[in-house]
Design an enzyme around this catalytic site. Structure first.
Site: not given
Ligand code: GDD
Ligand code: MG
Length: 366
Positions: A117, A168, A229
């Site tokens: 994303d 977080k 993001d």
């Molecule tokens: N296949 C799969 N299965 N993908 C997953 C799963 C899962 O269970 N959970 C999350 N993802 C994928 C999401 O689709 C996304 O592309 C990515 O992993 C990160 O998940 P998000 O849910 O978007 O996390 P976030 O945005 O709250 O936090 C993450 O991204 C930040 C940067 O944008 C973390 O990696 C943070 O540390 C980081 O700063």
């Molecule tokens: Mg994200």
């Protein structure tokens, strides 16, 4: 021996619960929502290919069946694509481990991993070079943000060695840096194999802190190129506009000198005004006198005469009535907003909902 700084394989994480963008579009998972005319995922796939990646495994859990019919075996993009679906979401680390048996890389080889994303101008080859030069187990792309609370905080020492990973952060004491995990990594392949299999694992909450506690080497490369993001509808609209304006570089956007992108089959009235990276999807119609700035108008949407849109998302097949003002708002797929309404400041109209004419105002009447 040639020292090509290259990884031939990547994992793209496109699963998880995937509900946060509702009602941006109820029918399409977020990575497939069009940004600048193509499903968002295309930008990440093409950027990886441009950096020398040949095979990409899509690790999916949510509405996985929509990816393969569109991208197929990847040959149209010059890539080999594979798809692996989790029965239940396994978290970021679990998803990475779940696709390990699809990798062909040797234990010491670098494997790229991307959050699905993220829109970024990251120089992927530089990340690989940093990985090779540091000899780390995992190398992370870091970026700086004003408010890091929604991200993974990653302090480093002067050499770039990661000293902690705080996902977080909740308390002010935890906010020890403005460097955050930007969601692009190079893993030594053997590290992927060491993640526990067949149970949910968070790479951010378990794998990275665990590796650090075990004295393993995590390296951070701070790079302040374009980074976003797309976790909120507002961010998605911003990203779409930035792709069109060329601020977010993507090989999938051919002309980045334009102020707007009108896709084939769209109709824009001669005196309508499009600006700020607006995208008008296939079959969409923009009526006479309408002004549309920085917005994503998806396929088949209708914007009637003298409507004013700014920084907004108009879902596929939605309709915005005459003279209606939509600012910083989201109109879901198929929704109908009558004439003479005013929607602002994060308002969201659910998919297929109907708002009668003159039903809603935000400004005062004076
Ligand atoms: N296949 C799969 N299965 N993908 C997953 C799963 C899962 O269970 N959970 C999350 N993802 C994928 C999401 O689709 C996304 O592309 C990515 O992993 C990160 O998940 P998000 O849910 O978007 O996390 P976030 O945005 O709250 O936090 C993450 O991204 C930040 C940067 O944008 C973390 O990696 C943070 O540390 C980081 O700063
Ligand atoms: Mg994200």
């Amino acid at each position: 021996m040639t020292e090509a700084v290259r990884a031939t394989e990547a994992i793209l994480l496109v699963g998880g619960k995937g509900t946060r963008l509702r009602p941006l579009t109820a029918r399409t998972p977020k990575p497939m929502v069009p940004a600048a005319g193509v499903p968002f995922l295309t930008h990440q796939l093409e950027r990886a290919r441009a950096a020398g990646v040949e095979r990409i495994v899509l690790a999916t859990s949510y509405l996985a069946e929509v990816f393969e019919p569109y991208f197929g075996d990847g040959s149209r993009l010059g890539l080999q694509l594979e798809y692996v679906t989790e029965r239940e979401p396994l978290g970021t680390g679990g998803a990475i481990r779940h696709v390990a048996d699809r990798l062909r890389s040797a234990p010491q080889d670098p494997v790229l991993v991307f959050n699905g994303d993220i829109l970024t101008g990251l120089d992927i080859r530089s990340l690989l070079a940093a990985h090779r030069n540091s000899g780390a187990d995992v190398t992370l792309h870091l970026t700086r943000v004003a408010d890091p609370r929604a991200f993974g905080l990653v302090p480093t020492d002067p050499d770039g060695r990661v000293t902690a990973f705080l996902e977080k952060p909740q308390t002010p004491q935890e906010i020890v840096t403005d460097q955050i995990n930007a969601g692009a990594y190079v893993f030594r392949r053997a590290v992927i194999d060491s993640i526990p299999a067949d149970r949910p694992v968070s790479v951010e909450r378990e794998t990275f802190p665990g590796l650090l506690a075990a004295g393993r080497h995590l390296h951070g490369m701070v790079d302040s190129t374009y980074w976003l993001d797309l976790g909120t509808p507002q961010a998605f609209v911003r990203g779409s506009a930035d792709l069109v304006l060329g601020l977010a570089p993507s090989p999938a956007v051919p002309d980045t000198t334009a102020d707007a992108l009108v896709l084939p089959g769209a109709h824009v009235a001669a005196d309508a005004k499009l600006s700020g990276g607006t995208v008008v999807g296939a079959g969409a119609r923009i009526g006479a006198g309408a002004r549309v700035h920085g917005s994503a108008v998806l396929d088949g949407a209708v914007i009637e005469e003298d409507a004013v849109l700014r920084d907004s998302f108009i879902g596929a097949g939605a309709r915005v009535g005459a003279r209606t003002v939509v600012r910083d708002a989201v109109i879901g797929d198929g929704a109908r907003v009558g004439a003479d309404n005013e929607l602002c400041s994060g308002a969201r109209v659910w998919c297929d909902a109907e708002l009668p004419p003159a039903a809603l105002r935000f400004s005062s009447d004076q």
